[in-house]
Write a protein that holds these residues in place. Structure first.
Motif, short mmCIF file in Angstrom:
data_model
loop_
_atom_site.label_atom_id
_atom_site.label_comp_id
_atom_site.label_asym_id
_atom_site.label_seq_id
_atom_site.Cartn_x
_atom_site.Cartn_y
_atom_site.Cartn_z
N SER A 29 0.84 -1.21 0.00
CA SER A 29 0.00 0.00 0.00
C SER A 29 0.86 1.23 0.00
O SER A 29 1.92 1.27 0.64
CB SER A 29 -0.88 0.00 1.25
OG SER A 29 -1.45 1.24 1.38
N PRO A 30 0.37 2.25 -0.73
CA PRO A 30 1.14 3.49 -0.74
C PRO A 30 0.89 4.30 0.53
O PRO A 30 1.51 5.33 0.74
CB PRO A 30 0.60 4.21 -1.97
CG PRO A 30 -0.78 3.69 -2.15
CD PRO A 30 -0.79 2.29 -1.61
N PHE A 31 -0.16 3.90 1.38
CA PHE A 31 -0.52 4.72 2.57
C PHE A 31 0.10 4.17 3.84
O PHE A 31 0.12 2.94 4.04
CB PHE A 31 -2.04 4.74 2.74
CG PHE A 31 -2.76 5.22 1.51
CD1 PHE A 31 -2.64 6.55 1.10
CD2 PHE A 31 -3.50 4.33 0.73
CE1 PHE A 31 -3.29 6.95 -0.06
CE2 PHE A 31 -4.12 4.76 -0.40
CZ PHE A 31 -4.03 6.08 -0.80
N PRO A 32 0.48 5.04 4.72
CA PRO A 32 1.09 4.57 5.96
C PRO A 32 0.08 3.91 6.88
O PRO A 32 0.43 3.09 7.72
CB PRO A 32 1.64 5.86 6.60
CG PRO A 32 0.99 6.98 5.88
CD PRO A 32 0.53 6.48 4.54
N LEU A 33 -1.29 4.24 6.69
CA LEU A 33 -2.34 3.67 7.57
C LEU A 33 -2.38 2.15 7.50
O LEU A 33 -2.69 1.46 8.47
CB LEU A 33 -3.69 4.25 7.12
CG LEU A 33 -4.89 3.94 8.00
CD1 LEU A 33 -4.72 4.62 9.37
CD2 LEU A 33 -6.17 4.40 7.34
#
Ligand SMILES: Nc1ncnc2c1ncn2[C@@H]1O[C@H](COP(=O)(O)OP(=O)(O)OP(=O)(O)O)[C@@H](O)[C@H]1O
Length: 784
Positions: A29-33
């Motif tokens: 995933s590109p998101f840190p979440l």
């Protein structure tokens, strides 16, 4: 240039992850979440948790669907059904309850409360055959709660919440009744409600249903439930009639003649005829007091108890009646200050107007057959009312045309209200009837009242109970257009000129100079005030009677106070003839002859009278000894002339002669035969009375003479005493003067001697220095 982005993974992928659903989390995933969420991956791998989540999701979906369906159904219902709610205590609830009861909707209920309580009859929403009976006009709502066995019928109430469906005008209606609670005080159900759902889109159907229920309710003439439960709706009108007001008599009379109190079941039973005005019927009979021909001994009167509440239907309007008790006067044992309250269960104010006008109309139409006299009783104002048969004007035996003159004058007064208003003159008329006792003054007042259809308010001024204050109050409490009768006006107060006169009643009593007069009296100014007051301006006729016009103050007789003075004289020859002819008129004679024959037979055969008994029992009426034929009119005319020839003119009053004729009421010939004896007796009586009066006058004169002598003596003694005192005072003054003079001389000598002594004393030098003047003045006098 190739560049690869490396995302740090918080949980390094493990080789044993085989499940495809978990495999999806492995993409980069590109998101840190993602890193944080991936922390829960181990939990999600737990199959129990996953199962619970699935169930939760499924439940949520189901609940959402249910709510959506409910919302859709509500929308549908509100679009295709009409619902209405009715709360107990409201009239609309009463209409619907009654209507549904008539449709026998509750007969399918499965739980009932059964009672026979009379109080709850009107509340019974059906189920009982007795509740469907319609009250009749006569019964006024008195439903027959008992068959001939005297036991009441049961009433059925649906006990719990209940839903029923009925079909009305081709539509289905769902009725839900929510049961209320039983009130601790009234033991009736309170707080119940009705909800009605009609399967229709049109609100007009509900309107029609409520309108029909309302019409049905009116047609059943059932008492309003609000009245039964004690809950007062704001759609009621309350009216109170105070005993002290004359409208009280109207309404009382009206209620009695309409048997309005008939449903009351708390009664006072009395045989006192003065309570007759409360007389009412029981069991559908005529009023107890009105039953013609009923034996007087058996006659009783029923009164509703005080505070008793009773329902009555008048022309379709339910009226709650309440008799409110006043205070009991323990002197006369009569009640005063009571009232009657009416609560009309209608929003139509005109109904009250109609009721009162009907009551007044009936009262006055009945009054045209009789005269009402309101009497004053100590401290109770106009508390006593008596009604008398009308006395026709032509029954008065007065000089011909005298009654016409009086009635003509009073009619003219009554008919000319506008004239009085235009002329600015108080619309009142004062009439003074004066003359010897028993000449028909009071009788004339009753005849006038009957002729002019006025009520009499009678103030007996001689009663000794009335003073200025009470007279003012009494007159203020009289209605407009009435006769205010001031009886024996001369006895109400002492005229300025007749301060020492005795009352007429006391004329025959021995003279008592020390008698203390405890009677309350009206003062002349109080009486004049009342006659002139504003309250006597509303079409009142003030009629005063007196035996002694000479005792009246001239101020009372002034026109404007007494506008018509009518003198009554002792019977003239013509009056004697009229009296005799009237007394023995053929009509009266045939009537009395019939009744005497009816009564004669049983007593005549049964009685054997000894001479001694006959001498002991003196009967004033010797009419039973007459068994002859009824005299013809010509004979009566002849006898009347004989009667007038024998009776001295202007010597006897009509009352006296009437009293004599009464002793021979069926025997005109006997009346002539016994007349000489009666006249002789009267002459003797009169002579005795005259002698007693003369003796009393003599005693009084003697006493006055003695009194004068005593007063003169007293005055003389007073004068002598005064003289003596004056002389004594003179004497004392003289001696005081002498003494004073002596004291003065003595004082001077004393001073001189003291001065001489001072001169002789060794320390006199200092004294001489301090009082040089005295010493100097003393020297020449001492040398002289
Ligand atoms: N002129 C009359 N015509 C008819 N009846 C009379 C007449 N005078 C007296 N009477 C009869 O005599 C009775 C007493 O009369 P009434 O009381 O009217 O007299 P009065 O003048 O008012 O007496 P008082 O001054 O004592 O009050 C009545 O019952 C009445 O029927």
């Amino acid at each position: 240039m190739d560049a690869t982005i490396q995302t740090p993974s918080p949980t390094p992928p493990t080789s044993n992850v085989t499940s495809p659903e978990f495999a999806m989390f492995h993409y980069s995933s590109p998101f840190p979440l993602y890193g944080w969420i991936s922390m829960f991956f181990p939990i999600l791998r737990n199959p129990y948790i996953v199962e619970s989540l699935r169930l939760f999701l499924f439940g949520s979906v189901l609940e959402t669907c249910r709510r959506i369906c409910r919302w859709a159904l509500d929308r549908f219902t509100s679009g295709f059904f009409v619902t209405a709610h009715f709360q107990q205590g409201d009239w609309a609830f009463d209409w619907l309850s009654e209507f549904l009861a008539a449709q026998e909707i509750w007969t399918n209920s499965r739980e009932y409360r059964v009672t026979v309580s009379n109080d709850q009859k009107a509340l019974a929403p059906g189920g009982s055959p007795s509740t469907t009976k319609v009250p009749t006009e006569k019964g006024d709502g008195a439903e027959d709660d008992s068959d001939d066995d005297g036991y009441p019928q049961p009433l059925y109430f649906p006990a719990s919440d209940n839903t029923q469906v009925i079909r009305w005008r081709g539509r289905w209606i769902q009725v839900t009744r929510k049961a209320g609670h039983i009130s601790y005080n009234t033991q009736t159900e309170e707080g119940s409600s009705l909800a009605i759902t009609i399967y229709t889109r049109k609100k007009q159907v509900l309107d029609d249903l409520v309108a029909e229920a309302r019409q049905h309710y009116i047609s059943t003439r059932k008492p309003p439930l609000a009245a039964q439960t004690g809950k007062k709706s704001n759609l009621t009108i309350k009216a109170t009639f105070e005993q002290s007001d004359y409208t009280y008599s109207w309404i009382l009379e009206f209620l009695n003649t309409h048997n309005a109190w008939q449903n009351t079941n708390e009664l006072i039973v009395t045989a006192k005829s003065d309570e007759q005005k409360w007389g009412m019927a029981l069991g559908g009979n005529d009023r107890a007091g009105d039953e013609e021909g009923k034996d007087e001994k058996l006659r009783v009167y029923y009164q509703p108890c005080k505070q008793n509440v009773n329902l009555w239907n008048w022309k379709g309007t339910w009226i709650q009646l309440q008799r409110n008790g006043g205070a009991m006067d323990y002197r006369s044992m009569k009640e005063s200050g009571g009232s009657i309250s009416l609560i009309l269960f209608t929003g139509r104010k005109e109904t009250l107007d109609e009721l009162i006008s009907a009551a007044a109309e009936q009262y006055w139409s009945k009054s045209s057959r009789r005269v009402t006299v309101h009497m004053y009783e100590s401290y109770r104002d106009w508390s006593t009312t008596i009604t008398k048969q009308i006395r026709p004007m032509d029954s008065l035996i007065l000089p011909h045309g005298m009654t016409d003159l009086m009635i003509g004058d009073l009619r003219d007064f009554m008919d000319n209200k506008d004239w009085y208003a235009a002329a600015g003159i108080p619309w009142r008329r004062g009439v003074l009837l004066w003359g010897p006792p028993g000449t028909g003054k009071s009788t004339t007042v009753h005849a006038i009242a009957g002729e002019l259809q006025l009520e009499i308010y009678c103030v007996p001024l001689s009663s000794g109970d009335i003073d200025d204050g009470s007279l003012q109050r009494l007159v203020a409490a009289t209605p407009p257009s009435c006769i205010l009768l001031l009886e024996d006006i001369d006895c109400g107060f002492r005229s300025r000129d007749n301060e020492g006169d005795d009352d007429d009643d006391d004329a025959d009593k021995p003279f008592n100079p020390y008698r203390i007069d405890t009677k309350k009296r009206v003062t002349l100014s109080g009486l004049l005030n009342v006659l002139d007051s504003v309250s006597s301006e509303e079409g009142r006729i003030v009629i005063a009677t007196t035996n002694h016009i000479d005792k009246l103050d001239p101020a009372l007789l002034r026109p404007g106070r007494m506008d018509l003075l009518v003198e009554y004289k002792l019977a003239t020859r013509q009056q004697n003839i009229d009296l005799f002819t009237r007394f023995y008129s053929r009509d009266l004679m045939t009537r009395t002859a019939k009744s005497s024959q009816g009564a004669k037979e049983p007593t005549q055969t049964a009685i054997e009278v000894s001479d001694e008994a006959a001498s002991l029992v003196k009967k004033s009426d010797n009419s039973s000894f007459f068994f002859g034929s009824v005299p013809t009119a010509a004979e009566i005319a002849d006898l009347s002339i004989q009667f007038a020839d024998k009776v001295p003119e202007s010597r006897y009053s009509i009352a006296q002669l009437q009293g004599y004729l009464l002793c021979s009421k069926r025997n005109p010939r006997g009346a002539i035969m016994n007349l000489d004896q009666w006249l002789a007796d009267r002459e003797k009586e009169e002579a005795d009375k005259e002698a007693r009066r003369a003796k009393k006058a003599e005693e009084k004169a003697k006493w006055l003479k003695k009194e004068k002598f005593r007063q003169r003596k007293e005055r003389q003694m007073d004068e002598e005493m005064e003289k003596e005192m004056l002389a004594e005072a003179e004497e004392t003054k003289k001696s005081e003067n002498v003494q004073e003079k002596g004291e003065q001389d003595g004082g001077e000598t004393e001073e001189r001697r003291a001065a001489d002594d001072d001169l002789k004393t060794p320390d006199g030098a200092s004294d001489k220095d301090s009082e040089p003047v005295m010493v100097e003045s003393a020297r020449p006098s001492s040398s002289s």
